[in-house]
Motif scaffolding. Structure first.
Motif, PDB file in Angstrom:
ATOM      1  N   GLY A  49      35.895  41.541  46.420  1.00 36.33           N
ATOM      2  CA  GLY A  49      35.170  41.751  45.174  1.00 36.33           C
ATOM      3  C   GLY A  49      35.405  40.629  44.184  1.00 36.33           C
ATOM      4  O   GLY A  49      34.488  40.182  43.496  1.00 36.33           O
ATOM      5  N   PHE A  50      36.656  40.159  44.117  1.00 36.13           N
ATOM      6  CA  PHE A  50      37.000  39.034  43.235  1.00 36.13           C
ATOM      7  C   PHE A  50      36.191  37.798  43.604  1.00 36.13           C
ATOM      8  O   PHE A  50      35.601  37.138  42.738  1.00 36.13           O
ATOM      9  CB  PHE A  50      38.499  38.752  43.343  1.00 36.13           C
ATOM     10  CG  PHE A  50      38.928  37.434  42.752  1.00 36.13           C
ATOM     11  CD1 PHE A  50      39.060  37.277  41.396  1.00 36.13           C
ATOM     12  CD2 PHE A  50      39.179  36.345  43.577  1.00 36.13           C
ATOM     13  CE1 PHE A  50      39.440  36.058  40.843  1.00 36.13           C
ATOM     14  CE2 PHE A  50      39.561  35.124  43.044  1.00 36.13           C
ATOM     15  CZ  PHE A  50      39.698  34.982  41.674  1.00 36.13           C
ATOM     16  N   LEU A  51      36.144  37.478  44.888  1.00 36.20           N
ATOM     17  CA  LEU A  51      35.393  36.302  45.346  1.00 36.20           C
ATOM     18  C   LEU A  51      33.896  36.473  45.083  1.00 36.20           C
ATOM     19  O   LEU A  51      33.200  35.509  44.747  1.00 36.20           O
ATOM     20  CB  LEU A  51      35.638  36.066  46.834  1.00 36.20           C
ATOM     21  CG  LEU A  51      37.060  35.643  47.237  1.00 36.20           C
ATOM     22  CD1 LEU A  51      37.164  35.505  48.749  1.00 36.20           C
ATOM     23  CD2 LEU A  51      37.439  34.318  46.565  1.00 36.20           C
ATOM     24  N   THR A  52      33.407  37.699  45.230  1.00 38.44           N
ATOM     25  CA  THR A  52      31.996  37.969  44.964  1.00 38.44           C
ATOM     26  C   THR A  52      31.664  37.715  43.496  1.00 38.44           C
ATOM     27  O   THR A  52      30.668  37.069  43.166  1.00 38.44           O
ATOM     28  CB  THR A  52      31.648  39.424  45.325  1.00 38.44           C
ATOM     29  OG1 THR A  52      31.918  39.642  46.700  1.00 38.44           O
ATOM     30  CG2 THR A  52      30.178  39.721  45.050  1.00 38.44           C
ATOM     31  N   GLY A  53      32.504  38.235  42.611  1.00 42.20           N
ATOM     32  CA  GLY A  53      32.290  38.018  41.176  1.00 42.20           C
ATOM     33  C   GLY A  53      32.332  36.554  40.809  1.00 42.20           C
ATOM     34  O   GLY A  53      31.513  36.066  40.024  1.00 42.20           O
ATOM     35  N   ILE A 302      45.055  32.355  34.499  1.00 39.03           N
ATOM     36  CA  ILE A 302      46.366  32.966  34.220  1.00 39.03           C
ATOM     37  C   ILE A 302      46.232  34.476  34.046  1.00 39.03           C
ATOM     38  O   ILE A 302      47.039  35.253  34.580  1.00 39.03           O
ATOM     39  CB  ILE A 302      47.010  32.324  32.967  1.00 39.03           C
ATOM     40  CG1 ILE A 302      47.383  30.865  33.267  1.00 39.03           C
ATOM     41  CG2 ILE A 302      48.247  33.105  32.536  1.00 39.03           C
ATOM     42  CD1 ILE A 302      47.807  30.076  32.037  1.00 39.03           C
ATOM     43  N   CYS A 303      45.206  34.903  33.300  1.00 40.52           N
ATOM     44  CA  CYS A 303      44.987  36.346  33.108  1.00 40.52           C
ATOM     45  C   CYS A 303      44.774  37.048  34.450  1.00 40.52           C
ATOM     46  O   CYS A 303      45.294  38.150  34.681  1.00 40.52           O
ATOM     47  CB  CYS A 303      43.767  36.588  32.212  1.00 40.52           C
ATOM     48  SG  CYS A 303      44.052  36.225  30.469  1.00 40.52           S
ATOM     49  N   THR A 304      44.006  36.413  35.321  1.00 40.18           N
ATOM     50  CA  THR A 304      43.737  37.012  36.632  1.00 40.18           C
ATOM     51  C   THR A 304      45.001  37.083  37.474  1.00 40.18           C
ATOM     52  O   THR A 304      45.273  38.098  38.134  1.00 40.18           O
ATOM     53  CB  THR A 304      42.652  36.208  37.372  1.00 40.18           C
ATOM     54  OG1 THR A 304      41.453  36.186  36.578  1.00 40.18           O
ATOM     55  CG2 THR A 304      42.336  36.825  38.731  1.00 40.18           C
ATOM     56  N   ILE A 305      45.789  36.009  37.450  1.00 38.96           N
ATOM     57  CA  ILE A 305      47.046  36.005  38.209  1.00 38.96           C
ATOM     58  C   ILE A 305      47.980  37.108  37.727  1.00 38.96           C
ATOM     59  O   ILE A 305      48.634  37.798  38.517  1.00 38.96           O
ATOM     60  CB  ILE A 305      47.741  34.624  38.096  1.00 38.96           C
ATOM     61  CG1 ILE A 305      46.916  33.562  38.841  1.00 38.96           C
ATOM     62  CG2 ILE A 305      49.168  34.678  38.648  1.00 38.96           C
ATOM     63  CD1 ILE A 305      47.414  32.150  38.630  1.00 38.96           C
ATOM     64  N   LEU A 306      48.015  37.309  36.396  1.00 41.64           N
ATOM     65  CA  LEU A 306      48.899  38.327  35.826  1.00 41.64           C
ATOM     66  C   LEU A 306      48.418  39.749  36.113  1.00 41.64           C
ATOM     67  O   LEU A 306      49.216  40.638  36.430  1.00 41.64           O
ATOM     68  CB  LEU A 306      49.003  38.133  34.304  1.00 41.64           C
ATOM     69  CG  LEU A 306      49.755  36.886  33.805  1.00 41.64           C
ATOM     70  CD1 LEU A 306      49.615  36.770  32.291  1.00 41.64           C
ATOM     71  CD2 LEU A 306      51.227  36.966  34.196  1.00 41.64           C
ATOM     72  N   PHE A 308      45.668  40.792  38.269  1.00 40.46           N
ATOM     73  CA  PHE A 308      45.074  41.147  39.562  1.00 40.46           C
ATOM     74  C   PHE A 308      45.968  42.092  40.369  1.00 40.46           C
ATOM     75  O   PHE A 308      45.488  43.088  40.923  1.00 40.46           O
ATOM     76  CB  PHE A 308      44.752  39.884  40.364  1.00 40.46           C
ATOM     77  CG  PHE A 308      43.936  40.143  41.600  1.00 40.46           C
ATOM     78  CD1 PHE A 308      42.571  40.360  41.523  1.00 40.46           C
ATOM     79  CD2 PHE A 308      44.535  40.166  42.857  1.00 40.46           C
ATOM     80  CE1 PHE A 308      41.816  40.602  42.665  1.00 40.46           C
ATOM     81  CE2 PHE A 308      43.787  40.405  44.000  1.00 40.46           C
ATOM     82  CZ  PHE A 308      42.423  40.624  43.900  1.00 40.46           C
ATOM     83  N   PRO A 309      47.280  41.817  40.441  1.00 42.97           N
ATOM     84  CA  PRO A 309      48.150  42.743  41.200  1.00 42.97           C
ATOM     85  C   PRO A 309      48.248  44.124  40.554  1.00 42.97           C
ATOM     86  O   PRO A 309      48.652  45.086  41.201  1.00 42.97           O
ATOM     87  CB  PRO A 309      49.520  42.043  41.184  1.00 42.97           C
ATOM     88  CG  PRO A 309      49.222  40.616  40.858  1.00 42.97           C
ATOM     89  CD  PRO A 309      48.041  40.650  39.952  1.00 42.97           C
ATOM     90  N   MET A 310      47.889  44.192  39.264  1.00 45.44           N
ATOM     91  CA  MET A 310      47.997  45.464  38.544  1.00 45.44           C
ATOM     92  C   MET A 310      46.634  46.108  38.301  1.00 45.44           C
ATOM     93  O   MET A 310      46.475  46.910  37.380  1.00 45.44           O
ATOM     94  CB  MET A 310      48.707  45.233  37.208  1.00 45.44           C
ATOM     95  CG  MET A 310      50.152  44.755  37.367  1.00 45.44           C
ATOM     96  SD  MET A 310      51.024  44.644  35.794  1.00 45.44           S
ATOM     97  CE  MET A 310      50.237  43.209  35.060  1.00 45.44           C
ATOM     98  N   SER A 311      45.651  45.749  39.127  1.00 45.71           N
ATOM     99  CA  SER A 311      44.298  46.277  38.924  1.00 45.71           C
ATOM    100  C   SER A 311      44.252  47.800  39.045  1.00 45.71           C
ATOM    101  O   SER A 311      43.434  48.452  38.388  1.00 45.71           O
ATOM    102  CB  SER A 311      43.327  45.636  39.924  1.00 45.71           C
ATOM    103  OG  SER A 311      43.745  45.877  41.253  1.00 45.71           O
ATOM    104  N   ASN A 312      45.139  48.367  39.880  1.00 45.94           N
ATOM    105  CA  ASN A 312      45.181  49.836  40.016  1.00 45.94           C
ATOM    106  C   ASN A 312      45.602  50.495  38.703  1.00 45.94           C
ATOM    107  O   ASN A 312      45.092  51.563  38.338  1.00 45.94           O
ATOM    108  CB  ASN A 312      46.147  50.248  41.124  1.00 45.94           C
ATOM    109  CG  ASN A 312      45.627  49.865  42.503  1.00 45.94           C
ATOM    110  OD1 ASN A 312      44.419  49.698  42.690  1.00 45.94           O
ATOM    111  ND2 ASN A 312      46.517  49.727  43.461  1.00 45.94           N
TER     112      ASN A 312
END
Length: 584
Positions: A49-53, A302-306, A308-312
Motif C-alpha cells: 500500500g505504501f508503494l502504491t501511494g 523521517i515521519c514515515t520511518i518513525l 510506519f512501524p506504528m501504523s497499527n
C-alpha cells in the motif's frame, strides 16, 4: 514593493497554480490504464500500500488527489482502513517530486551545460512542442501529452514571474520582520498550514516558498516549520471530502491529519532541542530551491520511518476518535469522489460490472437447474440474484453516464461504452433466469411432465446454454478473446437445436406423446434459452469489436462466420458435442 510588483506577483501565482492544475489533470488522463494497474496491485500488505501511494502520487503530482481517492475507495468498501494508512504514508513522500522539479529553477552557474538544465532554458521548447501536440495531434493521448508540456511550461513561467516579483522584497524591512516572526517555529507551522489549506496543495505552497527564497531572507530555521505546517494544511482536502461518508472513510481523512500532526510535533520538539542546545549555523543560513526540496522530502521520509512501524497504533487512535456505533456502516458502492480520477473510476466500475456478470450467470444457471430439480430455497436465491443484477445495472449505468461528462481519453471512452452495452446483456440474462424459474413453477403447479425424449433433448440444449454462459463470463471477466471466438459457433448450434426441438415437439403432439399445455411451456423454455445465447453472442461481439477498434459488431461477426476456418472447426466440434439422442 510597488503596486505593479504586487500585480506581477499575483499574476505569477495565478499562472503557477493554473499550470500545476492543468498538468496534474493531464497527467491523470495520460496515465490512464497504468494508474488503474497501480491501484489494482493493492494488497493487505501495508508495504505494498505504501508503494502504491508513492507511485500514484508521483504520477499525478498530488497527495490530496490520492487521499481523496483513498477516501472514496474506503467509502465504497474496496479498501480497508489498514490498507489506506500505508497508501497515505506513501502519498506524503510521492508528493515531494514536484518540489524537486521546481528546484531546477534555482540552478546558478555560468557553465553552458549546467544552464541547459535550468527550466527557463528548455521550457520554451516544451511549450512549443506542447502547443503543436495540442493543436494538431489527432489522438487524445498526444493531446494530453501536449497539455502536460504546456501545463509544465505555464507552471515554470509562473514560478519565474513570482521569483522576479518577490526579489525586491529582500530590501523591504516589513518582509524581513515577517520572516523574523516565522523564526518562531509554531508561527511558521501555522502559516504553512493556513496557506496550504487555502490553496489545497502542499506542492503549490512549497513552490511558493521556493520562489520566496530568491530574496535571501528565508532561512532554514524559518522554512522548516513552514514545511511542517504545509503537510498539515494539505489534509484539508481529504477532510472536506470525507463529509457525508461512512465512519471508516472519515477515519482515513483523520489518519492523514494525525500522521502529519504527530510527525510535526515530534520534529518540532527535535527542532527546539537542536536550536536550544546546538544552535547549528544551517538554521540561520538562507534557504535555496534545492534546500527546500531536500527539507520537504526529509520531513516526509523521517515521519514515515518513525510512524510506519506504528501504523497499527495509528489505526487504533483514529478508531477511538471516530468510535463504532450500533448503526451498520453504509457502503457507497460507486463513490462519486472517484470521478475526479476517471481512470480509477472506470476501473472501479469494471469491478462492479464483473460482480454483476457473475451474479447474472449464477441466476441463469440456477434457473436451468430448477427445471430438473425444483428447490424453494434456490428459487428464492434466483429472484434475489436477479434483483441484485438490476441494482448493479442501475448504479453502474448512472455512474458511467456521470463519468462521460468528465474529460476522458479514447481508450477510457471505448471501455465505458463497452461496459454500458455489456451490463444490459447481463441484466437480460438474469431476467431469463427468472423466466425459466417461473416455467419450472408452472410445471410444478400444473403437474405437467415432459416425455423422456423431451427431457433428453432439453438436457442437451441446457448443457449448451450453460457452456455459452460460462464462455461469456470468461470473455468479459478476463477479456479472453479465445472464449469470445468460441461463443459464436456455439450460438449457431443453440439456434439449430432450438429449431430442431420445436419441430420434434410438433411431431410429439401429432403422436399424442405431448400435450398442448406442455407445449406452451416448452415454447417459452426454448425462446428463453435461445435468447440467453443471443445475449452471450452480443457480449462476445462487443468484446471483439472493442479489441479491434471497430464500430460494426454485426459485420465483424458476419466476417467471422463466413471467412474463419476456426469458426467452422469449432462449429463442427460443438455439433458433435451437442448432438441430440440418436433415437430422435
Amino acid at each position: 514593493m510597488n503596486f505593479f510588483d504586487v500585480l506581477t506577483l499575483i499574476g505569477g501565482l495565478c499562472l503557477f497554480l493554473f499550470g500545476m492544475n492543468v498538468m496534474g489533470d493531464a497527467l491523470e488522463r495520460r496515465a490512464g490504464n497504468k494508474l488503474s494497474a497501480i491501484i489494482g496491485k493493492l494488497t493487505t500488505n501495508k508495504f505494498a500500500g505504501f508503494l502504491t501511494g508513492l507511485g500514484v502520487t508521483a504520477v499525478i503530482q498530488s497527495s490530496s488527489a490520492t487521499t481523496v481517492m483513498v477516501v472514496g475507495f474506503v467509502n465504497s468498501g474496496l479498501m480497508t482502513l489498514k490498507q489506506s494508512i500505508g497508501v497515505i504514508m506513501g502519498a506524503n513522500i510521492g508528493t515531494t517530486v514536484t518540489a524537486w522539479i521546481l528546484s531546477l529553477g534555482g540552478i546558478q552557474s555560468n557553465n553552458f551545460i549546467i544552464q541547459l538544465f535550468k527550466p527557463m532554458s528548455f521550457t520554451p521548447v516544451l511549450a512549443l512542442v506542447g502547443i503543436i501536440f495540442t493543436m494538431f495531434a489527432k489522438t487524445t493521448k498526444r493531446k494530453d501529452t501536449g497539455t502536460i508540456l504546456l501545463g509544465f511550461a505555464v507552471l515554470m513561467f509562473g514560478m519565474e514571474i513570482m521569483s522576479g516579483a518577490v526579489s525586491p522584497l529582500s530590501n523591504e524591512p516589513k518582509f524581513q520582520q515577517l520572516f523574523t516572526m516565522f523564526s518562531n517555529p509554531i508561527m511558521g507551522v501555522i502559516a504553512g498550514a493556513v496557506l496550504t489549506a487555502i490553496i489545497q496543495s502542499s506542492s503549490a505552497s512549497v513552490g511558493i516558498l521556493q520562489a520566496l527564497t530568491v530574496t535571501g531572507k528565508v532561512t532554514y530555521g524559518a522554512a522548516f516549520p513552514i514545511i511542517m505546517g504545509q503537510n498539515i494544511g494539505t489534509c484539508i482536502t481529504a477532510i472536506l471530502s470525507s463529509f457525508g461518508t461512512n465512519k471508516n472513510a472519515k477515519r482515513v481523512a483523520l489518519a492523514h491529519l494525525c500522521f502529519n500532526i504527530i510527525g510535526t510535533v515530534i520534529l518540532l520538539i527535535v527542532l527546539y532541542i537542536v536550536r536550544g542546545f546546538f544552535a547549528p549555523a544551517i538554521l540561520t543560513r538562507s534557504a535555496t530551491h534545492f534546500g527546500i526540496a531536500v527539507s520537504h522530502s526529509a520531513f516526509n521520509i523521517i515521519c514515515t520511518i518513525l510512524l510506519f512501524p506504528m501504523s497499527n497504533y495509528l489505526e487504533k487512535l483514529v478508531c477511538k476518535i471516530v468510535p463504532d456505533n450500533n448503526k451498520k456502516d453504509e457502503i457507497c458502492e460507486l463513490d462519486e469522489r472517484l470521478l475526479s480520477t476517471p481512470a480509477v473510476a472506470l476501473s472501479t466500475c469494471r469491478k462492479y460490472a464483473v460482480d454483476m456478470a457473475k451474479t447474472s450467470i449464477r441466476a441463469i444457471k440456477g434457473g436451468i437447474y430448477v427445471l430438473f430439480d425444483y428447490k424453494p430455497a434456490l428459487a428464492e436465491e434466483i429472484r434475489e440474484l436477479e434483483e441484485k443484477t438490476d441494482h448493479y445495472e442501475d448504479i453502474i449505468g448512472n455512474y458511467l453516464v456521470k463519468l462521460s461528462s468528465h474529460q476522458i481519453n479514447e481508450d477510457e471512452s471505448a471501455e465505458a461504452a463497452k461496459l454500458l452495452r455489456v451490463i444490459g446483456d447481463f441484466e437480460r440474462i438474469s431476467d431469463h433466469g427468472v423466466n425459466l424459474l417461473e416455467s419450472a413453477e408452472e410445471l410444478r403447479d400444473k403437474k405437467i411432465v415432459f416425455s423422456d425424449s423431451a427431457k433428453a433433448e432439453l438436457t442437451v440444449l441446457t448443457n449448451a446454454v450453460n457452456e455459452i454462459c460460462s464462455l461469456a463470463l470468461k470473455t468479459f471477466d478476463e477479456n479472453n478473446m479465445n472464449s469470445a471466438y468460441d461463443i459464436e459457433p456455439l450460438e449457431e448450434i443453440i439456434d439449430r437445436l432450438k429449431e430442431k426441438l420445436r419441430a420434434n415437439h410438433i411431431l410429439r403432439l401429432q403422436t399424442g406423446d405431448c400435450s398442448i399445455e406442455a407445449g406452451f411451456v416448452w415454447s417459452d423454455l426454448l425462446a428463453n434459452l435461445e435468447r440467453v445465447s443471443d445475449h452471450c453472442s452480443n457480449i462476445a461481439g462487443c468484446i471483439i469489436e472493442t479489441s479491434h477498434h471497430t464500430l460494426n459488431m454485426h459485420e465483424s461477426l458476419r466476417i467471422i462466420k463466413s471467412e474463419s476456418s476456426y469458426f467452422k472447426k469449432k462449429y463442427s466440434a460443438y455439433h458433435d458435442k451437442y448432438a441430440l439422442p440418436k433415437t430422435q
